[in-house]
Design an enzyme around this catalytic site. Structure first.
Site, short mmCIF file in Angstrom:
data_model
loop_
_atom_site.label_atom_id
_atom_site.label_comp_id
_atom_site.label_asym_id
_atom_site.label_seq_id
_atom_site.Cartn_x
_atom_site.Cartn_y
_atom_site.Cartn_z
N TYR A 64 -33.16 -17.31 -34.26
CA TYR A 64 -32.71 -16.03 -33.68
C TYR A 64 -33.82 -15.00 -33.89
O TYR A 64 -34.42 -14.93 -34.96
CB TYR A 64 -31.44 -15.56 -34.40
CG TYR A 64 -30.99 -14.18 -33.97
CD1 TYR A 64 -30.10 -14.01 -32.92
CD2 TYR A 64 -31.49 -13.03 -34.61
CE1 TYR A 64 -29.70 -12.75 -32.51
CE2 TYR A 64 -31.09 -11.77 -34.19
CZ TYR A 64 -30.20 -11.63 -33.15
OH TYR A 64 -29.82 -10.38 -32.74
N GLU A 81 -33.23 -9.21 -27.39
CA GLU A 81 -32.65 -10.27 -28.23
C GLU A 81 -32.92 -11.65 -27.62
O GLU A 81 -32.69 -11.86 -26.43
CB GLU A 81 -31.14 -10.06 -28.36
CG GLU A 81 -30.49 -11.03 -29.33
CD GLU A 81 -28.98 -10.85 -29.41
OE1 GLU A 81 -28.31 -11.00 -28.37
OE2 GLU A 81 -28.49 -10.55 -30.50
#
Ligand code: GDP
Ligand code: MN
Length: 394
Positions: free
Chosen positions: A116, A204
């Site tokens: 991530y 993101e």
């Protein structure tokens, strides 16, 4: 403002952030044209909506998965036809879901491991913060709650920029091997440059992946922009997809009204953000529920008031309207004329309570009284709030 994954993917390409190659499609003809650009074999089909959790989402007709890794182009075509025009419900869309109007086909990149990576603006430190985790492809809020030690943060001094040691820190925390580290370092630098350059409020990548041959790729891409900086990025404004936004909020922004839909039944029309918030508070205080936040600004025109009424009435939940105006710069009579015109134009059948105070209030109240319309006048904020709560409850 948010953009679609396929648009973010193109932006990544421009800034040298490695990501799988892809082609978007909006129609059946475009689906076929897009698939013709891929070699026979695996293709990923991705629903394009402004919400995450697509992979685990379900369509309203029961079809499962808004992201499908397909073995053949025939399978990909079949999945695409199921998704296009279908409504996808994910953890982020709410129960109503979102209609899929665009698809994105990408080359399939088998991940060795998923990570991530995001960059956001941290308001507490007034700095961009890079957030990274070895727990990719999952709901990051849950990772932060259950295993906070697996979330790594690097705060960037905006004047100095991203330092080399900070990039190395991130690569070390994620446990990359030397070749992956080199790739990841370049990706992180380029992503930070992009974040800064386009005035993003967040970028993101979930998941960021490593491949068998040690490449590092952004498999998903989400980018949000700071609305206050959009004026200097016309090429980004051009990417705006109105189909993904609340039509009432879009209409409001056209008339320079600040409107946020809420789930109560008393619509508010107020001038000034502070007064709008206290109006919502006082409605709550007397047992009612506001249907929206609506600030017509300090110097609203008659046209804006009419537009505001139409937007308010576009909400089926609205059972009554509370207009609360404090005339500082605003002339109460201009508002009163706007209210009268709006009520006539929309043929208002719902109870309407108006509280006017301040600049030219006497003329404003006279305009309302002389109109012959069933407008209830409130003497104070408390009086008006109690009246509308009572009328809506009746
Ligand atoms: P999201 O569910 O809305 O966040 O959509 P993603 O783009 O993240 O896709 C969901 C999941 O599909 C990812 O977490 C990956 O595990 C998987 N996925 C996406 N693209 C690929 C790909 O090219 N190859 C493989 N094997 N899996 C993929
Ligand atoms: Mn994702």
């Amino acid at each position: 403002m948010n953009i679609h994954e396929f648009q973010a993917n193109a932006l990544f390409g421009k800034y040298g952030v490695p990501a799988p190659k892809g082609v978007p499609a909006k129609t059946v003809a475009e689906i076929d044209a897009a698939l013709a650009q891929f070699p026979e074999g695996m293709v990923v089909v991705k629903s394009q909506i402004h919400a995450g959790g697509r992979g685990k989402g379900t369509f309203t007709d029961g079809y499962k998965g808004g992201v499908k890794v397909c073995k053949t182009k025939t399978d990909a075509r079949e999945a695409a036809l199921k998704m296009l025009g279908n409504t996808l419900v994910t953890l982020q869309t709410g129960p109503a879901g979102r209609k899929v109007q665009t698809l994105f086909f990408t080359e399939a990149c088998p991940p060795k491991k998923e990570y991530y990576l995001s960059i956001l603006l941290d308001r507490a430190s007034s700095r961009p913060v890079i957030v990274a985790s070895t727990e990719g492809g999952m709901n990051i809020e849950e990772v932060a709650k259950a295993t906070p030690e697996k979330i790594h943060k690097v705060f960037v001094d905006p004047a100095y920029g991203l330092a080399d040691f900070q990039v190395r820190q991130l690569c070390f925390a994620l446990g990359f091997n030397p070749k992956e580290s080199k790739e990841a370092a370049k990706l992180i630098r380029n992503l930070y440059n992009m974040f800064w350059d386009v005035d993003a409020s967040m970028v993101e990548i979930n998941p960021l992946i490593t491949t068998a041959d040690d490449r590092v790729l952004a498999l998903d891409a989400k980018v949000g922009f700071d609305d206050n900086a959009l004026f200097r990025h016309p090429e980004i404004v051009a990417l705006r997809d109105f189909a993904e936004e609340d039509p009432k909020e879009t209409e409001a922004s056209k008339h320079e009204l600040s409107y946020i839909a809420l789930d109560g039944n008393i619509a508010c029309l107020v001038n000034g953000a502070g007064l709008a918030m206290s109006t919502m508070d006082i409605i709550k205080h007397f047992g009612g529920n506001p249907a929206n936040f609506l600030d017509v600004g300090g110097g609203a025109s008659k046209e804006q008031v009419v537009a505001a009424f139409k937007i308010i009435l576009g909400d089926k939940n609205v059972k009554g309207i509370f207009v609360n105006i404090f005339g500082g710069i605003m002339d109460c009579n201009v508002i009163a004329a706007g209210i009268v015109e709006a009520v006539k134009e929309v043929g208002l059948k719902l109870p309407l309570v108006v509280r006017l105070e301040g600049n030219n209030v006497v003329a404003g109240k006279k305009t309302l009284a002389d109109s012959g319309l069933p407008i209830v006048s409130g003497d104070s904020m408390a009086d008006a709030a109690q009246k509308i709560v009572k009328l809506v409850a009746a």
